[in-house]
Structures are given as structure tokens and as C-alpha cells.
Design a protein around this motif. Sequence first.
Motif, PDB file in Angstrom:
ATOM      1  N   ASN A 153       0.158  -1.327  -0.450  1.00  0.00           N
ATOM      2  CA  ASN A 153       0.194   0.012  -0.060  1.00  0.00           C
ATOM      3  C   ASN A 153       0.870   1.538   0.201  1.00  0.00           C
ATOM      4  O   ASN A 153       0.464   3.045   0.214  1.00  0.00           O
ATOM      5  CB  ASN A 153      -1.062   0.039   1.362  1.00  0.00           C
ATOM      6  CG  ASN A 153      -2.128   0.323   1.011  1.00  0.00           C
ATOM      7  OD1 ASN A 153      -2.202   1.522  -0.183  1.00  0.00           O
ATOM      8  ND2 ASN A 153      -3.559   0.651   2.106  1.00  0.00           N
ATOM      9  N   LYS A 211       3.669   3.264  -2.094  1.00  0.00           N
ATOM     10  CA  LYS A 211       3.844   3.569  -3.858  1.00  0.00           C
ATOM     11  C   LYS A 211       5.190   3.282  -4.282  1.00  0.00           C
ATOM     12  O   LYS A 211       5.467   2.978  -4.897  1.00  0.00           O
ATOM     13  CB  LYS A 211       2.831   4.621  -3.846  1.00  0.00           C
ATOM     14  CG  LYS A 211       3.260   5.131  -5.957  1.00  0.00           C
ATOM     15  CD  LYS A 211       2.865   6.417  -6.147  1.00  0.00           C
ATOM     16  CE  LYS A 211       2.720   6.155  -7.686  1.00  0.00           C
ATOM     17  NZ  LYS A 211       2.262   7.527  -8.194  1.00  0.00           N
ATOM     18  N   TYR A 215      -2.911   2.557  -2.955  1.00  0.00           N
ATOM     19  CA  TYR A 215      -3.824   1.658  -3.757  1.00  0.00           C
ATOM     20  C   TYR A 215      -5.630   0.925  -2.853  1.00  0.00           C
ATOM     21  O   TYR A 215      -6.092   0.612  -3.816  1.00  0.00           O
ATOM     22  CB  TYR A 215      -2.752   0.212  -3.939  1.00  0.00           C
ATOM     23  CG  TYR A 215      -1.962   0.732  -4.890  1.00  0.00           C
ATOM     24  CD1 TYR A 215      -2.131   1.146  -5.570  1.00  0.00           C
ATOM     25  CD2 TYR A 215      -0.247   0.266  -3.783  1.00  0.00           C
ATOM     26  CE1 TYR A 215      -0.158   1.563  -6.494  1.00  0.00           C
ATOM     27  CE2 TYR A 215       0.561   0.455  -4.674  1.00  0.00           C
ATOM     28  CZ  TYR A 215       0.774   1.048  -6.004  1.00  0.00           C
ATOM     29  OH  TYR A 215       1.588   1.444  -6.362  1.00  0.00           O
ATOM     30  N   PHE A 216      -5.501   1.250  -1.843  1.00  0.00           N
ATOM     31  CA  PHE A 216      -6.181   1.017  -0.809  1.00  0.00           C
ATOM     32  C   PHE A 216      -6.734   1.781   0.235  1.00  0.00           C
ATOM     33  O   PHE A 216      -5.861   1.889   1.088  1.00  0.00           O
ATOM     34  CB  PHE A 216      -6.519  -0.438  -0.767  1.00  0.00           C
ATOM     35  CG  PHE A 216      -5.109  -1.347  -0.337  1.00  0.00           C
ATOM     36  CD1 PHE A 216      -5.790  -1.530   1.188  1.00  0.00           C
ATOM     37  CD2 PHE A 216      -4.050  -1.896  -0.864  1.00  0.00           C
ATOM     38  CE1 PHE A 216      -4.773  -1.905   1.913  1.00  0.00           C
ATOM     39  CE2 PHE A 216      -3.402  -2.201   0.241  1.00  0.00           C
ATOM     40  CZ  PHE A 216      -3.887  -2.286   1.520  1.00  0.00           C
ATOM     41  N   VAL A 218      -5.738   0.715 -14.066  1.00  0.00           N
ATOM     42  CA  VAL A 218      -4.068   1.122 -13.145  1.00  0.00           C
ATOM     43  C   VAL A 218      -3.217   0.626 -13.123  1.00  0.00           C
ATOM     44  O   VAL A 218      -2.293   0.818 -12.638  1.00  0.00           O
ATOM     45  CB  VAL A 218      -4.486  -1.156 -12.079  1.00  0.00           C
ATOM     46  CG1 VAL A 218      -3.826  -1.195 -11.554  1.00  0.00           C
ATOM     47  CG2 VAL A 218      -6.215  -0.342 -11.760  1.00  0.00           C
ATOM     48  N   PRO A 274      -0.240  -3.827  -9.277  1.00  0.00           N
ATOM     49  CA  PRO A 274      -1.327  -4.233  -8.811  1.00  0.00           C
ATOM     50  C   PRO A 274      -2.375  -4.923  -9.810  1.00  0.00           C
ATOM     51  O   PRO A 274      -3.361  -5.187  -9.420  1.00  0.00           O
ATOM     52  CB  PRO A 274      -2.258  -2.676  -8.250  1.00  0.00           C
ATOM     53  CG  PRO A 274      -1.537  -1.899  -8.239  1.00  0.00           C
ATOM     54  CD  PRO A 274       0.094  -2.321  -9.072  1.00  0.00           C
ATOM     55  N   CYS A 275      -2.010  -4.317 -11.073  1.00  0.00           N
ATOM     56  CA  CYS A 275      -2.873  -5.239 -11.372  1.00  0.00           C
ATOM     57  C   CYS A 275      -2.879  -6.938 -11.933  1.00  0.00           C
ATOM     58  O   CYS A 275      -4.231  -7.293 -12.721  1.00  0.00           O
ATOM     59  CB  CYS A 275      -1.375  -5.132 -12.952  1.00  0.00           C
ATOM     60  SG  CYS A 275      -1.507  -3.998 -14.166  1.00  0.00           S
ATOM     61  N   ALA A 295      -3.360  -7.833  -8.842  1.00  0.00           N
ATOM     62  CA  ALA A 295      -3.880  -8.958  -8.098  1.00  0.00           C
ATOM     63  C   ALA A 295      -5.977  -9.131  -8.383  1.00  0.00           C
ATOM     64  O   ALA A 295      -6.379  -9.914  -8.206  1.00  0.00           O
ATOM     65  CB  ALA A 295      -4.501  -7.606  -7.083  1.00  0.00           C
ATOM     66  N   PRO A 312      -1.338  -6.481  -4.300  1.00  0.00           N
ATOM     67  CA  PRO A 312      -2.324  -5.881  -2.926  1.00  0.00           C
ATOM     68  C   PRO A 312      -3.600  -6.802  -3.091  1.00  0.00           C
ATOM     69  O   PRO A 312      -3.857  -7.047  -4.696  1.00  0.00           O
ATOM     70  CB  PRO A 312      -2.367  -4.484  -3.234  1.00  0.00           C
ATOM     71  CG  PRO A 312      -2.081  -3.498  -4.170  1.00  0.00           C
ATOM     72  CD  PRO A 312      -0.680  -5.025  -5.148  1.00  0.00           C
ATOM     73  N   THR A 354      -6.895  -3.235  -4.471  1.00  0.00           N
ATOM     74  CA  THR A 354      -6.308  -3.031  -5.088  1.00  0.00           C
ATOM     75  C   THR A 354      -7.307  -1.649  -5.447  1.00  0.00           C
ATOM     76  O   THR A 354      -8.591  -2.310  -5.970  1.00  0.00           O
ATOM     77  CB  THR A 354      -5.412  -3.292  -6.138  1.00  0.00           C
ATOM     78  OG1 THR A 354      -4.116  -3.658  -5.611  1.00  0.00           O
ATOM     79  CG2 THR A 354      -4.912  -2.355  -6.897  1.00  0.00           C
ATOM     80  N   ARG A 355      -7.366  -0.180  -5.381  1.00  0.00           N
ATOM     81  CA  ARG A 355      -8.602   0.929  -5.728  1.00  0.00           C
ATOM     82  C   ARG A 355      -9.383   0.975  -4.916  1.00  0.00           C
ATOM     83  O   ARG A 355     -10.548   0.260  -5.875  1.00  0.00           O
ATOM     84  CB  ARG A 355      -8.372   0.160  -7.175  1.00  0.00           C
ATOM     85  CG  ARG A 355      -6.978   1.117  -8.074  1.00  0.00           C
ATOM     86  CD  ARG A 355      -6.877   0.874  -9.403  1.00  0.00           C
ATOM     87  NE  ARG A 355      -7.490   1.891  -9.964  1.00  0.00           N
ATOM     88  CZ  ARG A 355      -7.185   3.503  -9.844  1.00  0.00           C
ATOM     89  NH1 ARG A 355      -6.089   3.576  -8.779  1.00  0.00           N
ATOM     90  NH2 ARG A 355      -7.901   4.251 -10.052  1.00  0.00           N
ATOM     91  N   ARG A 368     -11.870   1.066  -9.447  1.00  0.00           N
ATOM     92  CA  ARG A 368     -10.960  -0.241 -10.753  1.00  0.00           C
ATOM     93  C   ARG A 368     -11.995   0.475 -11.809  1.00  0.00           C
ATOM     94  O   ARG A 368     -11.044  -0.253 -12.720  1.00  0.00           O
ATOM     95  CB  ARG A 368     -11.859  -1.944 -10.321  1.00  0.00           C
ATOM     96  CG  ARG A 368     -11.053  -1.523  -8.785  1.00  0.00           C
ATOM     97  CD  ARG A 368     -11.241  -3.429  -8.328  1.00  0.00           C
ATOM     98  NE  ARG A 368     -10.566  -3.824  -7.180  1.00  0.00           N
ATOM     99  CZ  ARG A 368     -10.133  -5.369  -6.886  1.00  0.00           C
ATOM    100  NH1 ARG A 368     -11.218  -6.035  -7.986  1.00  0.00           N
ATOM    101  NH2 ARG A 368      -9.554  -5.201  -6.421  1.00  0.00           N
TER     102      ARG A 368
END
Length: 365
Positions: free
Chosen positions: A183, A185, A239-240, A275, A282-283, A285, A310, A313-314, A334
Amino acid sequence: MQKFLIILGLCLMLGIGANAQSPSEAKPSFDCAKAKSNVEKMICNDKSGNLQNLDRYMAEVYTQLTKELKVSKFPDKEQRLKDLLDSQRAFIKKLNKIDRADFIQYSHNEEDAYEERSDFIQHSYENRITDLLKLLGKVLDSNNKELCEYARQHDEFDESKWQELPPSINPPFSIGLCAFGSNIKYGVFYSYCTKKREIKKEAEADILDLKGYPYIYKRKIDINNDGVLDDVVLSIGNYFGALAIYKNGKLDAKASDKIYGDDLHFHGEKTEEEVCLENEVPCFAFQTYAMPSNKISGIPEQPEFNPEFPILTRLNYDVMEFKGKNYIALYNRRFDDFYKEENTTYPKRRIYLLKGDKRELKCTY
């Protein structure tokens, strides 16, 4: 698909299992032993489990939409129910008309044609689910009008109700930092946390020097509306924003798993591309963690867990209080379009009510 699939949303009541399912364990809404049409067979033979998950998810959304329509106060609800059934039949009829020949003439070989056909079915399901969710949102708005209006007016995180925690190697800070994957960057996350979601001893000094994301908060709140106060940790990072319940200084995985909503199903092109523009990690995830019945893998155990990916994610989770009850408020990023001020394709906001082991979707908009 055959007649038993046409009524998939009318009679299907799916229980939520105790454990997350792997792609090899994914199941559609129908019995694969009775699969007859080519589309049914493709869904059952999809090794990734994506098509099974989407078929089962569509059934879940359709079931709830039908249930909510039946108890609604719309003067034309019988016509709405008929229109819903007709549109579902039309969707299934369209899928059954997908011909292998339509794809083989534009492909180099049989394998490419199969992949293109599978992708077409997946996108058709995702579009249908999105349409059903929009309809569900309108019905929920009517059935829970006061709650949904309140949610729209109180959708900002209220920091005053939470206690922010300074960086620490101890729980609950360590739970908020390590439970759900990266989480941060620009941080090398696996240098902080082990696969068991614990802080590495050699990273303790670095943890104490952390500044900025993720911000970790804690709070005592009856999140399950069962009369018992829960120890809740909230992690807000790049990311979340994740909620987790902990007991005796450890993540309560079983209790925490009840919080997460059905946005975890969606993955692939419609979310992955945007993303990736921000961060490529994160893709993965979406393909790794989207499971049927709102389940996620990785809690409590996941042999392949990589904290660089993650789980949530998002997705940003929070708690909203209304008339003596506590609701889970979800903001789904997302489907954000970075090139437009607003994306109206998919409902972003979700309001859930947790009551013990039961989770009810009350608003989506």
C-alpha cells in the motif's frame, strides 16, 4: 444455455463458503455434468475459472435484483419483473448464438478462435453484470431511500472518529501495514513484511521512520451489529483503504473476510489497463483474487501470497453510522477513467449492512 440457466436468477440461493476458492475450484451457477450447449461447455472448461466465476456472480446479482423488486413499492413492479426476465432470456439466447465459425474466419488457427470466443463471452458477462447492478442500484435506492440519501451526503472519511497510530512494529499498526499487500507507492514492500504478514526484524528501524502512506487508524465499533464492540484497524494508502478486525493482537481473518464486497469479482481489461498506468504491480491482483460469492484468497493462508500484490487494489472501505447501525461503505476506483472527470459506466459506491455472518447490500450508486 438450457432452460435451467434461463431461470438461474429466480431460484438460485447461494451460500457463502467458509474458505476462498481457487480457480480450479470455481463453479458456475449450473451443473457442469448437465452442460449441453457449446457456451455452457466453454464455461465449464475454462481453466482460469473466470467464466465460472462470472456466471455464478451474474446469478447472485440477478437473484438479489429479483428479490428486491418483489418487495419494492413500484406500482409497475410486475412489469419490471417481466422485463427483467425477458432481458435475461435475451442475453442467454444471444450467447447461444455465438458460432465458432464467426471467430475462426478472423483467426489464424483454432486455438486463437477459441481464445477470442472466450474473451467475447467474458466481456458479455461483465457488461450484463454491470447492467444488472445499475438496475439493482435503482431498486435499492427506492427500497432504502432514507439510508441511500444519507450515504450520498456523508461519503467523506471522518478522521475524528478514528485514532491514528504512529509507526510501530507492534499490532495493530503492523496488521494495517502487512495484512493486504503493498500500500506504498514507492516502497519495496517485501523488505518490510513476511509472507505471514508480520514485520521483518531487520526492517524494524525502517518501519519506525515511515512517513506518509499508509496511514493506520484503529477504533472500537460494533461493525457486525451484534451488540459486541470489535477492534477494527483501517489502513489508508496508495492503493486501497482496508478494514480489518483483530483480536489478541492478531488479524482475525475469518471475521475480516465478511467485510469485502462483490467488486472483487471484476478483473481483466476493464480495470487492469487504468491501474497499470499508475503502477504495473496491482494489475495482477484482479486475476489472482477475484472469486465467487464475494470471497478473496489470501486470508488466512495463501501459499503463493506475495505482499507486493495488493489484494484490495483500488478499493476504499470505511464505516458509516446511520440510525444506530453501522454500515460498510465502499468506494470502488477500479473503473475510474483518468481522462474523464467522471465515469458513469459502473456503480462506484456500495453500502453494506453486516449482521453477524450475513452481509446485505443496501445501496449501490
